[in-house]
Design a protein around this motif. Sequence first.
Motif, mmCIF file in Angstrom:
data_model
loop_
_atom_site.group_PDB
_atom_site.id
_atom_site.type_symbol
_atom_site.label_atom_id
_atom_site.label_comp_id
_atom_site.label_asym_id
_atom_site.label_seq_id
_atom_site.Cartn_x
_atom_site.Cartn_y
_atom_site.Cartn_z
ATOM 1 N N LEU A 1 0.826 -1.218 0.000
ATOM 2 C CA LEU A 1 0.000 0.000 0.000
ATOM 3 C C LEU A 1 0.856 1.263 0.000
ATOM 4 C CD1 LEU A 1 -3.112 -0.513 2.302
ATOM 5 C CD2 LEU A 1 -3.042 -0.108 -0.145
ATOM 6 N N LEU A 2 1.999 1.216 0.674
ATOM 7 C CA LEU A 2 2.881 2.389 0.684
ATOM 8 C C LEU A 2 3.327 2.772 -0.720
ATOM 9 C CD1 LEU A 2 5.264 1.852 3.750
ATOM 10 C CD2 LEU A 2 3.381 3.471 3.529
ATOM 11 N N GLU A 3 3.351 1.820 -1.633
ATOM 12 C CA GLU A 3 3.774 2.080 -3.003
ATOM 13 C C GLU A 3 2.636 2.550 -3.888
ATOM 14 O OE1 GLU A 3 5.521 -1.539 -4.317
ATOM 15 O OE2 GLU A 3 7.156 -1.493 -2.841
ATOM 16 N N HIS A 4 1.406 2.556 -3.359
ATOM 17 C CA HIS A 4 0.258 3.014 -4.137
ATOM 18 C C HIS A 4 0.426 4.502 -4.451
ATOM 19 C CE1 HIS A 4 -3.861 3.979 -5.315
ATOM 20 N NE2 HIS A 4 -4.153 2.684 -5.322
ATOM 21 N N PRO A 5 0.224 4.931 -5.701
ATOM 22 C CA PRO A 5 0.459 6.346 -6.050
ATOM 23 C C PRO A 5 -0.430 7.330 -5.295
ATOM 24 C CG PRO A 5 -0.606 5.147 -7.854
ATOM 25 C CD PRO A 5 -0.149 4.120 -6.871
ATOM 26 N N LYS A 6 -1.590 6.890 -4.810
ATOM 27 C CA LYS A 6 -2.500 7.779 -4.086
ATOM 28 C C LYS A 6 -2.569 7.430 -2.593
ATOM 29 C CE LYS A 6 -3.259 9.744 -7.922
ATOM 30 N NZ LYS A 6 -2.502 10.988 -8.187
ATOM 31 N N PHE A 7 -1.534 6.714 -2.107
ATOM 32 C CA PHE A 7 -1.547 6.332 -0.693
ATOM 33 C C PHE A 7 -1.637 7.552 0.217
ATOM 34 C CE2 PHE A 7 0.929 6.066 3.223
ATOM 35 C CZ PHE A 7 0.217 5.098 3.912
ATOM 36 N N ARG A 8 -0.839 8.582 -0.070
ATOM 37 C CA ARG A 8 -0.799 9.748 0.819
ATOM 38 C C ARG A 8 -2.161 10.418 0.908
ATOM 39 N NH1 ARG A 8 2.308 11.461 5.075
ATOM 40 N NH2 ARG A 8 1.255 13.382 5.697
ATOM 41 N N ALA A 9 -2.855 10.533 -0.236
ATOM 42 C CA ALA A 9 -4.186 11.147 -0.221
ATOM 43 C C ALA A 9 -5.161 10.289 0.574
ATOM 44 C CB ALA A 9 -4.694 11.337 -1.646
ATOM 45 N N GLY A 10 -5.082 8.965 0.401
ATOM 46 C CA GLY A 10 -5.955 8.078 1.159
ATOM 47 C C GLY A 10 -5.665 8.124 2.642
ATOM 48 N N TYR A 11 -4.371 8.196 2.999
ATOM 49 C CA TYR A 11 -3.970 8.281 4.409
ATOM 50 C C TYR A 11 -4.449 9.594 5.032
ATOM 51 C CZ TYR A 11 -0.768 9.358 8.274
ATOM 52 O OH TYR A 11 -0.238 9.739 9.477
ATOM 53 N N ASP A 12 -4.272 10.718 4.323
ATOM 54 C CA ASP A 12 -4.749 12.006 4.845
ATOM 55 C C ASP A 12 -6.265 11.992 5.041
ATOM 56 O OD1 ASP A 12 -2.203 13.016 4.883
ATOM 57 O OD2 ASP A 12 -2.364 14.036 2.946
ATOM 58 N N PHE A 13 -6.968 11.323 4.123
ATOM 59 C CA PHE A 13 -8.423 11.207 4.231
ATOM 60 C C PHE A 13 -8.794 10.417 5.482
ATOM 61 C CE2 PHE A 13 -12.714 9.932 2.889
ATOM 62 C CZ PHE A 13 -13.162 11.076 2.258
ATOM 63 N N LEU A 14 -8.039 9.357 5.761
ATOM 64 C CA LEU A 14 -8.261 8.555 6.966
ATOM 65 C C LEU A 14 -8.032 9.390 8.227
ATOM 66 C CD1 LEU A 14 -8.696 5.842 8.453
ATOM 67 C CD2 LEU A 14 -6.248 5.410 8.156
ATOM 68 N N LEU A 15 -7.002 10.230 8.228
ATOM 69 C CA LEU A 15 -6.728 11.082 9.385
ATOM 70 C C LEU A 15 -7.897 12.018 9.678
ATOM 71 C CD1 LEU A 15 -2.977 12.116 8.910
ATOM 72 C CD2 LEU A 15 -3.912 10.321 10.381
ATOM 73 N N LEU A 16 -8.509 12.564 8.611
ATOM 74 C CA LEU A 16 -9.673 13.436 8.807
ATOM 75 C C LEU A 16 -10.836 12.656 9.402
ATOM 76 C CD1 LEU A 16 -9.841 15.729 5.640
ATOM 77 C CD2 LEU A 16 -9.099 16.329 7.931
ATOM 78 N N ARG A 17 -11.075 11.460 8.902
ATOM 79 C CA ARG A 17 -12.173 10.634 9.423
ATOM 80 C C ARG A 17 -11.937 10.297 10.894
ATOM 81 N NH1 ARG A 17 -12.195 5.491 6.401
ATOM 82 N NH2 ARG A 17 -14.140 5.111 7.547
ATOM 83 N N ALA A 18 -10.677 10.033 11.241
ATOM 84 C CA ALA A 18 -10.358 9.641 12.612
ATOM 85 C C ALA A 18 -10.602 10.779 13.606
ATOM 86 C CB ALA A 18 -8.902 9.181 12.699
ATOM 87 N N LYS A 19 -10.571 12.014 13.150
ATOM 88 C CA LYS A 19 -10.820 13.138 14.047
ATOM 89 C C LYS A 19 -12.271 13.186 14.517
ATOM 90 C CE LYS A 19 -7.117 16.187 12.421
ATOM 91 N NZ LYS A 19 -6.781 17.520 11.839
ATOM 92 N N LEU A 20 -13.169 12.564 13.741
ATOM 93 C CA LEU A 20 -14.585 12.550 14.104
ATOM 94 C C LEU A 20 -15.056 11.183 14.560
ATOM 95 C CD1 LEU A 20 -16.119 14.736 11.228
ATOM 96 C CD2 LEU A 20 -15.611 15.438 13.564
#
Length: 458
Positions: free
Chosen positions: A381-400
């Motif tokens: 997954l770390l090699e996925h080209p959109k991993f960073r965007a998906g990870y940042d999206f997860l961080l936003l979800r985790a705040k709520l």
Amino acid sequence: MVNFCKKLLPRQQEALPLQPVVLTRDQHGISRKQISENALKVLYRLHKSGFEAYLVGGGVRDLLLGRQPKDFDIATSATPDQVKQLFSNCRLVGRRFRLAHILFGRDVIEVATFRGHHHEVNTNKNLSDQSSEGMLLRDNVYGTIEEDAERRDFTVNALYYNIADFSVVGFANGLADLEARRLVLIGDPETRYREDPVRMIRAVRFAAKLGLTISPETEAPITTLAPLLRDIPPARLFEETLKLLLAGQGLATYRLLQHYDLFAPLFPEAAEVMGQGSDYYNQFIELALANTDQRLAEGLRVTPAFLYAALLWGPVETRTQQFMHEGGLNFYDASRLANDEVLSRQVKSVAIPRRFSTVVRDIWQLQDRLTKRSGKRPLRLLEHPKFRAGYDFLLLRAKLDPELEELAQWWTDFQEANPVERQPQSRRAPNPRARARDDDAPKSRRRPRRRPRKKKEA
């Protein structure tokens, strides 16, 4: 901004709506050093060729406010064909409004001919045409600078910088309104909104961007006429939403869109989910917009796909659950079907180009893949080209969502770990979607490889 209006504008001038107010070169703070070199080239050539030439609209407004304009637009008495004859690097664009684009590499200077009153022209449909709702379908009627000022949307945009004598000309009390930080529509608001419903979301954008207060008469018809946005081509609304939400004031703009009922015509799927009583998805959108505004303020890169993924996350989650409970689909099939349905409906309102919708899908699909952390999956997954965007999206979800905090923290730690530490960490990671396994169950033995038979000797 210099307090020039009270000092320089006589009261009798302010009383007449379209009477021009002229600030001479020494009465305003605009310098040619603040104007792009390419825009000056166009202004000078038009002026030397005998045409009137003005820097117009937002460029003049922003310079008076002490802001650096993003674009420099020009208004002139020359027709588009005459502009094309003057500039070999010119191309004519637009059907609804015929414009000349002067190309300097990637820098484009937009030149428009003074517009006139379309109702004073004959019924030639190539010049002017209106729909039954009053919306302008075509408007290639040319006139004088006074008529052009009257045809502009807001008074703070009816400002002209004259290259002939370096003066600033303001119409319709535009200079006074700019000084008062007041947003006023020129003409009858309902008529002007019907001519071009996009003016309603432009009012919201200018109010949020410039810190202006929308005047009572300008805001009065907006809520009633908001449904007219459904008649605007989806491709045009895509460009407008980029300006609305990716200009650094996305959160303030979003709240104004909701206040004036302008959000629902743009994002009907999201508005329907948020209208079901829960405030969760509204909070999530505000969180995503605040995050985007912060990144823009810090000069960091942002992608429209991330914001569209956040705006439509509510409908995607809701439809996924409906497909699972009502249709009996598994999570994988239900989520893929929900992604397709939500995007196919959204593009009927705001046409999200494929280059962005593909990334939106990746971000959504990564939310499920990020829950699977066993074996070599995290490394892949770390090699996925959109991993960073998906990870940042997860961080936003985790705040709520407190249930996602452990997952978000695990991925944060996994990225910060060195390569040697990542191997045992991924082996220890739980898979929340995997079935519970019985440790006492006998493990299947691998069947030994059969040796080939020896050929019999003859």
